[in-house]
Design a protein around this motif. Structure first.
Motif, PDB file in Angstrom:
ATOM      1  N   GLY A  26     122.005 -21.596 -21.784  1.00  0.00           N
ATOM      2  CA  GLY A  26     122.545 -22.330 -22.813  1.00  0.00           C
ATOM      3  C   GLY A  26     121.910 -23.729 -23.428  1.00  0.00           C
ATOM      4  N   PHE A  27     120.984 -24.194 -22.550  1.00  0.00           N
ATOM      5  CA  PHE A  27     120.469 -25.365 -22.886  1.00  0.00           C
ATOM      6  C   PHE A  27     119.083 -25.157 -23.674  1.00  0.00           C
ATOM      7  N   LYS A  28     119.201 -25.204 -24.927  1.00  0.00           N
ATOM      8  CA  LYS A  28     117.958 -24.989 -25.964  1.00  0.00           C
ATOM      9  C   LYS A  28     117.154 -26.222 -25.835  1.00  0.00           C
ATOM     10  N   ILE A  29     117.653 -27.588 -25.624  1.00  0.00           N
ATOM     11  CA  ILE A  29     117.062 -28.544 -25.763  1.00  0.00           C
ATOM     12  C   ILE A  29     116.751 -29.277 -24.292  1.00  0.00           C
ATOM     13  N   GLN A  30     115.398 -29.452 -23.864  1.00  0.00           N
ATOM     14  CA  GLN A  30     115.125 -29.963 -22.492  1.00  0.00           C
ATOM     15  C   GLN A  30     115.871 -31.411 -22.223  1.00  0.00           C
ATOM     16  N   TYR A  31     116.092 -32.205 -23.148  1.00  0.00           N
ATOM     17  CA  TYR A  31     116.461 -33.440 -22.997  1.00  0.00           C
ATOM     18  C   TYR A  31     117.952 -33.315 -22.680  1.00  0.00           C
ATOM     19  N   ASN A  57     110.804 -32.393  -5.552  1.00  0.00           N
ATOM     20  CA  ASN A  57     111.166 -32.298  -4.034  1.00  0.00           C
ATOM     21  C   ASN A  57     112.742 -31.645  -4.064  1.00  0.00           C
ATOM     22  N   PHE A  58     113.274 -31.330  -2.897  1.00  0.00           N
ATOM     23  CA  PHE A  58     114.301 -30.435  -2.576  1.00  0.00           C
ATOM     24  C   PHE A  58     115.487 -31.062  -3.387  1.00  0.00           C
ATOM     25  N   GLN A  59     115.557 -32.243  -3.278  1.00  0.00           N
ATOM     26  CA  GLN A  59     116.930 -32.507  -3.892  1.00  0.00           C
ATOM     27  C   GLN A  59     116.801 -32.204  -5.615  1.00  0.00           C
ATOM     28  N   THR A  60     115.626 -32.374  -6.105  1.00  0.00           N
ATOM     29  CA  THR A  60     115.620 -32.129  -7.386  1.00  0.00           C
ATOM     30  C   THR A  60     115.833 -30.560  -7.767  1.00  0.00           C
ATOM     31  N   ILE A  61     115.107 -29.856  -6.929  1.00  0.00           N
ATOM     32  CA  ILE A  61     115.482 -28.492  -6.755  1.00  0.00           C
ATOM     33  C   ILE A  61     116.813 -28.146  -6.712  1.00  0.00           C
ATOM     34  N   ILE A  62     117.856 -28.691  -5.951  1.00  0.00           N
ATOM     35  CA  ILE A  62     119.361 -28.455  -5.913  1.00  0.00           C
ATOM     36  C   ILE A  62     119.900 -28.854  -6.878  1.00  0.00           C
ATOM     37  N   LYS A  63     119.479 -30.220  -7.793  1.00  0.00           N
ATOM     38  CA  LYS A  63     119.975 -30.536  -8.829  1.00  0.00           C
ATOM     39  C   LYS A  63     119.836 -29.644  -9.901  1.00  0.00           C
ATOM     40  N   LEU A  64     118.509 -28.964 -10.028  1.00  0.00           N
ATOM     41  CA  LEU A  64     118.601 -27.985 -11.052  1.00  0.00           C
ATOM     42  C   LEU A  64     119.375 -26.809 -10.977  1.00  0.00           C
ATOM     43  N   ALA A  65     119.554 -26.461  -9.683  1.00  0.00           N
ATOM     44  CA  ALA A  65     120.507 -25.283  -9.456  1.00  0.00           C
ATOM     45  C   ALA A  65     122.061 -25.632  -9.616  1.00  0.00           C
ATOM     46  N   ASN A  66     122.194 -26.658  -9.422  1.00  0.00           N
ATOM     47  CA  ASN A  66     123.713 -27.139  -9.841  1.00  0.00           C
ATOM     48  C   ASN A  66     123.828 -27.263 -11.113  1.00  0.00           C
ATOM     49  N   ALA A  67     122.806 -27.882 -11.963  1.00  0.00           N
ATOM     50  CA  ALA A  67     123.054 -27.875 -13.166  1.00  0.00           C
ATOM     51  C   ALA A  67     123.034 -26.379 -13.916  1.00  0.00           C
TER      52      ALA A  67
END
Length: 167
Positions: A26-31, A57-67
């Motif tokens: 549901g995130f149509k906008i990257q920002y 990095n791994f932390q960013t991958i986890i942040k993406l998965a969390n979001a």
């Protein structure tokens, strides 16, 4: 040994997958998605860089998965072979999730390696990642970058998502 061209191709596939999952969630906008990932407002090109194939990095991958509120294997399933799982339980404390996912990664590396009758030295030879680092990954004591995950999967002759699938 993995070529730079192969790594770039895998980074682009990861970026394309993130774009697909972002829209699916549901995130149509990257920002807007970038704000959710970073919790900050100064993120105009962050998601764009990832979707264009940045080595993160791994932390960013986890942040993406969390979001995205998704299991990590969904992010690495470039062919979409597994159903997309969106569940708020996949959005939890960053440090705790990093440790949990590093443990899953380590367990899966070991399981896959042993199922193929490979030693850590065999895996080093196939991947180019030092034996001691493979040991640390297997113990969940080391976090990786996108390229390292790609190289490990290549060395073990599996798809990257299999490194994060619950066995």
């Amino acid at each position: 040994m993995v070529s730079n061209e192969y790594l770039k191709q895998q980074q682009l596939l990861f970026g394309k997958r993130i774009a697909t999952l972002r829209k699916e969630a549901g995130f149509k906008i990257q920002y807007v998605f970038g704000q959710k990932v970073l919790g900050a407002t100064n993120v105009p090109s962050f998601i764009s860089k990832i979707e264009r194939g940045a080595n993160i990095n791994f932390q960013t991958i986890i942040k993406l998965a969390n979001a995205l509120e998704m299991p990590l294997f969904n992010l690495f399933d470039y062919n979409g072979t597994s159903p997309i799982i969106i569940n708020p339980t996949y959005n939890y404390d960053l440090e705790e999730r990093m440790k949990n996912e590093a443990d899953i990664l380590g367990q899966n590396i070991r399981l896959i390696r042993k199922a193929q009758n490979m030693t850590q030295l065999d895996t080093e030879i196939e991947s180019g990642i030092f034996n001691s680092n493979i040991s640390n990954y297997e113990l969940g004591n080391r976090f990786s970058k996108l390229d390292t995950i790609t190289i490990l999967a290549y060395g073990l002759k599996v798809e990257a998502y299999e490194l994060f699938s619950l066995q």
